[in-house]
Every structure is written in structure tokens, then in C-alpha cells.
Design a protein around this motif. Structure first.
Motif: not given
Length: 281
Positions: A118-142
């Protein structure tokens, strides 16, 4: 609710924070904090607990990754307009998707391991989330309804591996320790407006990232909907949503992490992380 996993690596126990910020042990109620307990029904059951009656954890135990055994660790690249500008990239017309190895997961305050070569180790603060309901082809509300909770992620990156080793960002994103998450998982009902959260990151006391989710291009509900067009999403899957400006690659000249450096980062309402860089082996 704020859910945690605490204890030594590989032997973490589930917990919940009480009103005073103390950890209450949940191991008499659930086995772990994973996809099986992040469904809407199971979260409602946990919300019905009398937290103050649960055993209080003494001392200051280590925090583990706040989600155990995710099936997927999905990532969105160049998802902040001001970060895209600092890297000289065009604003994406659709989300850029890549993956981190699930073996990259680590606790929020565990060491970040600089991999061999490694020569270019970097950082990134990020918002993450976790899924609680199985999703297939859902709209934004779902999609919005499918998000069980949010937490802080440091999308640690090796830029030479990512950009100079024949393509595929995954090469620079999936090394061991490159996915610290936590310290806790905040359920979606408690987070408030995820489109207006302050976020920051410091290296050795100098603030490099000082941004907000306001400049996020593709918001979490849209990302769930979009991702579900290409793959099913399962309870326990993690999605991390991109970073604001101020990464090492974007400095002039670029600044990268070295052994002994310390990162400190956080997101409004979601807690803070702290990691020290150590050498592999």
C-alpha cells in the motif's frame, strides 16, 4: 433505538443503549444483531422491551461492527456533488455501484491495517444503512420503508489498488479492516432527516472532511429502489452511500495515511469512530 455489538472480536454480544448511554445486554433476548432481528416485526418487539430491566454492562467494552454477517456490503461511488468536483469527475447520471468484501468489516475503533504494497491509503466518512425488508423491484416509498437503521462507515480505500491496478474499484476497497461500521445502529425512526446530517473526519487532529448529507446526489430511498432493479436485497445487507469532499486523494498535493496516523470521524446523531493505522503483520 441504538443497537450495539460489544465484546472481543469474534465473541461480540448484542446490546442496546439506555437513556443514559449505558449498554444493556440483549443476549437473553436475541442471539446477535443481524438480518434475522432487523425485520420490522423483530424491531417492534425490541422496542417493546423495558430496557432499564436488562443487565447493565460494566466498564468500557470494545464495540464490534454494529451489524453481524451481512450477505452483501454494497457501496455507492461519487455520490456527493462536491466530492465529484474535487476528484475532477462528472456528476454521475446513475449511481455507481461497487462492493466491499464482507471480510472488510471491523469495529468502529479497531485499527486500520495498511495492506502489503500500500502506498495511497485514504479515508472516507460515509452514511451507511442496513436493509430490514427483502426488496425486489421496489419503488422509493417501499425503499424508504425497507431501511432498518443507519450508522457511520469509514470507507477506507487504497487508491493505487483502486485506480492503478487494471480497473475494478473493489481491489482498493475490500482489504481487511477497510469497513469500520458503528459504533451503533440507530433505527430509522430515530434518525430524523437523513438529507441534512453533518459529517466530518479528522486525521491527526486536522479536519479534512466537513460536509453534510445535503450534497448527496442519490438519497437512501432512491438507492434501495435502484439497487433492487439489479439484485434482491435481503435483511442484513449493508449499503454505504458515498462521501463528501476532503478525502486524501482530493488534497493538493494528495495526502495519504501512514502507519501511526489516527482518524476520528462522525455523523450527527450517529456517533463517532476512531481508528489508528497499523502495518500488516
Amino acid at each position: 433505538m441504538k443497537l450495539v455489538r460489544y465484546g472481543e472480536a469474534g465473541a461480540e454480544r448484542p446490546g442496546i443503549l439506555d437513556r443514559d448511554g449505558g449498554i444493556r445486554d440483549l443476549s437473553g433476548v436475541i442471539r446477535d444483531i443481524d438480518g434475522s432481528v432487523l425485520t420490522p416485526q423483530r424491531l417492534r418487539e425490541l422496542q417493546g422491551l423495558k430496557v432499564e430491566t436488562l443487565p447493565l454492562v460494566q466498564g468500557t467494552p470494545r464495540f464490534g461492527a454494529c451489524v453481524a454477517r451481512p450477505g452483501k456490503f454494497l457501496c455507492i461511488g461519487l455520490n456527493y456533488a462536491d466530492h465529484a468536483a474535487e476528484t475532477g469527475a462528472a456528476i454521475p447520471s446513475e449511481p455507481i455501484i461497487f462492493m466491499k468484501a464482507t471480510s472488510a468489516l471491523s469495529g468502529p475503533n479497531d485499527a486500520v491495517i495498511q495492506p502489503r504494497g500500500s502506498t495511497k491509503l485514504d479515508w472516507e466518512v460515509e452514511l451507511a444503512f442496513v436493509i430490514g425488508t427483502e426488496c425486489r423491484y421496489v419503488d422509493e416509498a417501499a425503499g424508504a420503508a425497507a431501511i432498518a437503521g443507519y450508522f457511520v462507515c469509514n470507507d477506507v480505500s487504497e487508491r493505487a489498488f483502486q485506480l492503478e491496478r487494471g480497473g475494478q474499484w473493489d481491489k482498493g476497497k475490500g482489504c481487511d479492516s477497510f469497513g469500520p461500521i458503528g459504533p451503533w445502529l440507530v433505527t430509522a425512526d430515530e434518525v430524523g432527516d437523513v438529507s441534512n446530517l453533518a459529517m466530518w473526519l479528522e486525521v491527526n487532529g486536522r479536519r479534512y472532511q466537513d460536509g453534510s448529507t445535503r450534497t448527496m446526489i442519490f438519497k437512501p430511498a432512491f438507492l434501495v429502489s435502484y439497487l433492487s432493479q439489479f439484485m434482491s436485497l435481503q435483511p442484513g445487507d449493508i449499503v454505504t452511500t458515498g462521501t463528501p469532499p476532503g478525502v486524501g486523494l482530493g488534497q493538493k498535493p494528495p495526502v495519504y495515511l501512514n502507519v501511526g496516523d489516527e482518524m476520528r470521524l462522525g455523523i450527527q446523531g450517529l456517533g463517532e469512530q476512531r481508528q489508528r493505522v497499523i502495518a500488516y503483520g
